[in-house]
Design a protein around this motif. Structure first.
Motif, PDB file in Angstrom:
ATOM      1  N   UNK A   1     -12.786  -9.335   1.025  1.00  0.00           N
ATOM      2  CA  UNK A   1     -12.641 -10.760   0.182  1.00  0.00           C
ATOM      3  C   UNK A   1     -12.544 -10.472  -1.411  1.00  0.00           C
ATOM      4  N   UNK A   2     -12.828  -9.419  -1.830  1.00  0.00           N
ATOM      5  CA  UNK A   2     -12.611  -8.923  -3.156  1.00  0.00           C
ATOM      6  C   UNK A   2     -11.397  -8.386  -3.446  1.00  0.00           C
ATOM      7  N   UNK A   3     -10.727  -8.605  -4.535  1.00  0.00           N
ATOM      8  CA  UNK A   3      -9.308  -8.111  -4.976  1.00  0.00           C
ATOM      9  C   UNK A   3      -9.714  -6.654  -5.390  1.00  0.00           C
ATOM     10  N   UNK A   4      -8.644  -5.881  -4.915  1.00  0.00           N
ATOM     11  CA  UNK A   4      -8.671  -4.493  -5.296  1.00  0.00           C
ATOM     12  C   UNK A   4      -9.401  -3.631  -4.225  1.00  0.00           C
ATOM     13  N   UNK A   5     -10.014  -4.101  -3.192  1.00  0.00           N
ATOM     14  CA  UNK A   5     -10.616  -3.437  -2.072  1.00  0.00           C
ATOM     15  C   UNK A   5      -9.802  -3.028  -1.140  1.00  0.00           C
ATOM     16  N   UNK A   6      -8.853  -3.798  -0.621  1.00  0.00           N
ATOM     17  CA  UNK A   6      -8.188  -3.714   0.611  1.00  0.00           C
ATOM     18  C   UNK A   6      -6.909  -2.790   0.109  1.00  0.00           C
ATOM     19  N   UNK A   7      -6.702  -1.734   0.658  1.00  0.00           N
ATOM     20  CA  UNK A   7      -5.342  -0.761   0.525  1.00  0.00           C
ATOM     21  C   UNK A   7      -4.310  -1.655   0.078  1.00  0.00           C
TER      22      UNK A   7
END
Length: 658
Positions: free
Chosen positions: A432-438
């Motif tokens: 749900x946070x930007x930049x965490x999901x590949x």
């Protein structure tokens, strides 16, 4: 492959929405929100929502009584020249009359002692629930429903000003209300109509459907929609009134019941205040729990009615004063403002007035409440389970980082709401946070393995679905539903979805698709899907996260556990262990305990009442800070033991005591 999502963008139309005045001096209507729905991938949706994130999430974590209601605008630019000045003069006169009325009430306020009031309440007569009545409802009533209708009919016959039907959700308050209207229509010259039903927007269609089912001869008019739809209703009313035969005292209205939403009832009060309703029914009446709100003041003071019927399964959501507000709405003579009890203080707490003796009398004379356990012994059992899920390594690091970054502000009492939102999102899913999901987005086990609760959910579904269980899955965050939707698609699990972006006209088709067994899982946002739906085809309810208000969760689970359910119901709450999730659940237990104490057994203890008042009084108080630091030392210790990060400093450890 990335799934498709819907994005709702809201903006205010600039078009003037004025309706020509006729007969009723109809009000100027506010322009509706312009809504556009665009299909997007989840990553695109999540990025575009980021700017509105705080605004979207604040309702999820701030108690209802701390959210300001939108004010009703008094002026809209007139479309026709020469009329604007006249309308403004009329509005000024109305405002002056309202202010003068309030001033006279203040000056005429009589101070009474609690003892005098208690004697008056205990001396009020009790309804006769054995009274005979006739009705035309095309359905057999359960024994508790017959008793409820008899109680309401007796109140009406005694000339009382109203009552509160506070049955637990799922016991048929709607059919009891319609039966009551039918009974008083057959009983006397005054009749039951016209009557008005004011309810949440999501329940407007449900009232029309239930009326058509139980009282097919009843003329029901819906007041909703845009300018043209509301204008058509007004013109129909005008033409019908104009055609009333000479000598007939009551106008001939084209409806027996008019159904509208709380928002439109307030916004277009100049239209509704022209009627003299026999009965005003407020469904989900907790919407008038605050006597200082625009909704309460407008409906209580300007809707003219002979009888008020308040329907709610949750008469107490946060504090005992809210319950007093409902009593005051029903009968402001018997239950005056709390300020009338003491000349030296603004008001006395309702908890000091509602003793066990008084509550016992109120529950027979003003309010009736039955539970499923007492009224429907044939209902199958319900089992509730809390699954405490230890955070994944990435979640632990993110959780600690959020608290460390916001520690200074929170300890000073600033930015608490935003911090709480961020922690709740972390507990749900780090993506749900930007930049965490590949990047770029791709399907895979990482979708559920990155989150403790998502991992637990997948394992639960792998057991439940092969056993032919059907699942309602609730979340307070639509962004969490986006990720869960991707997980279900990746795992090949059939589903349907309903959230706030689904139009009222489309809700029925979504429900029918689930009832027809075309999907195994029903994804619902807790607020949008927790009201007005009958989903007894499901036997399992899973809460991915808990609402700040536990009564909202109760309403949601009652979609499955209600009259008509034939199977045992399993309710599962997913909770991130040693986090703010657990603190919210513990707080929910205390709030539910307060409601049960007052409504179930009588007087609240001073401790529980004070605790509730303290928690709801300050959103930035000590209790909220303690929720933020709940279990932090354990989370930090687990991270250190697993070598997931550097050891925390003494300053960071100081959070636990902050």
């Amino acid at each position: 492959m990335c799934g498709r999502r819907t994005l709702v963008k809201k903006g205010v139309s600039t078009e003037s929405d004025r309706v020509s005045p006729f007969f009723f001096s109809f009000p100027l209507l506010q322009p509706p929100l312009a809504v556009s729905i665009v299909g997007r991938g989840r990553k695109m949706v999540r990025r575009e929502r980021r700017s509105d994130e705080d605004e979207m999430d604040i309702d999820e974590i701030v108690p209802d009584d701390q959210v300001d209601e939108p004010e009703v605008e008094s002026e809209v630019e007139a479309e026709y020249e020469g009329e604007e000045e006249e309308e403004e003069e009329e509005e000024d006169v109305e405002k002056e009359e309202w202010a003068e009325t309030k001033r006279r009430k203040r000056e005429a306020r009589t101070v009474q002692s609690p003892a005098e009031w208690r004697e008056r309440v205990l001396g009020s007569s009790l309804p006769d629930i054995s009274i005979e009545f006739e009705h035309d409802v095309k359905h057999s009533l359960y024994p508790h429903q017959k008793e409820g209708v008899a109680w309401l009919f007796s109140l009406w016959s005694m000339g009382r000003r109203g009552g509160i039907l506070a049955d637990e959700m799922g016991l048929g308050k709607t059919i009891q209300s319609l039966s009551f209207l039918s009974a008083i229509a057959k009983a006397g010259k005054a009749g039951a109509f016209p009557s008005i039903v004011i309810c949440p927007l999501t329940l407007v269609d449900n009232w029309q459907a239930e009326a058509a089912r139980f009282l097919p001869n009843l003329k029901v008019k819906l007041y909703r929609g845009g300018k043209e739809e509301k204008q058509a209703v007004r013109e129909e009313v005008f033409e019908s009134v104009k055609a009333t035969p000479a000598g007939q005292l009551d106008p001939a209205y084209p409806f027996d019941i008019i159904v509208t939403s709380y928002e439109l009832a307030v916004k277009d009060i100049d239209f509704f205040s022209r009627f003299s309703f026999r009965c005003a029914i407020l469904d989900e009446a907790q919407r008038v729990k605050n006597t200082a709100s625009v909704t309460f003041l407008t409906l209580h003071n300007l809707i003219r009615r002979s009888f008020s019927l308040l329907l709610t399964g949750t008469p107490i959501q946060n504090t005992v004063d809210e319950f007093w507000s409902l009593l005051h709405f029903v009968d402001d003579a018997l239950f005056p403002p709390l300020s009338s009890f003491d000349a030296d203080t603004p008001s006395v707490p309702a908890s000091s007035l509602l003793t066990s003796e008084v509550m016992e009398h109120i529950q027979r004379s003003v309010m009736m409440r039955r539970t499923k356990k007492g009224a429907m012994k044939s209902l199958p059992p319900k089992l509730e389970v809390v699954m405490r899920c230890p955070l994944k390594a990435g979640q632990r690091k993110l959780y600690i980082d959020i608290l460390s970054k916001n520690k200074g502000d929170v300890l000073k009492g600033a930015n608490i709401s935003n911090t709480l939102v961020q922690l709740r999102k972390c507990c749900n899913h780090p993506y749900l946070f930007d930049g965490v999901e590949p990047e770029p987005f791709c399907e895979g086990d990482h979708l559920f393995e990155a989150s403790a609760k998502s991992d637990a959910l997948v394992r639960l579904l792998s057991v439940l679905l092969p056993a032919r269980h059907r699942v309602l899955l609730f979340s307070t965050m639509t962004q969490s539903l986006d990720i869960i939707q991707d997980i279900l698609e990746y795992k090949g699990i059939s589903y349907v979805r309903l959230d706030g972006s689904v139009r009222g006209d489309d809700r029925g088709s979504v429900v029918r698709a689930f009832d027809e067994d075309s999907a195994s899982v029903f994804l619902l946002s807790t607020r949008a899907g927790g009201l007005g739906l009958n989903l007894v085809s499901a036997d399992t309810v899973i809460f991915f996260d808990s609402d700040w208000n536990p009564q909202v969760d109760l309403q949601a689970e009652e979609r499955a556990y209600r009259i008509g359910q034939k199977k045992p119901v399993l309710v599962i709450r997913l909770c991130a262990k040693y986090t703010v999730d657990e603190a919210i659940l513990q707080r929910a237990v205390r709030k539910l305990s307060l409601a049960e104490t007052v409504i179930g057994t009588g007087q609240p203890t001073s401790t529980s009442a004070q605790a509730s008042a303290g928690e709801e009084g300050e959103g930035e108080g000590t209790s909220i800070r303690s929720m933020l630091s709940f279990g932090l030392s354990t989370v930090v210790r687990q991270a250190e033991e697993r070598g997931e990060g550097e050891e925390s400093s003494e300053e960071e450890r100081g959070w636990e005591g902050g």
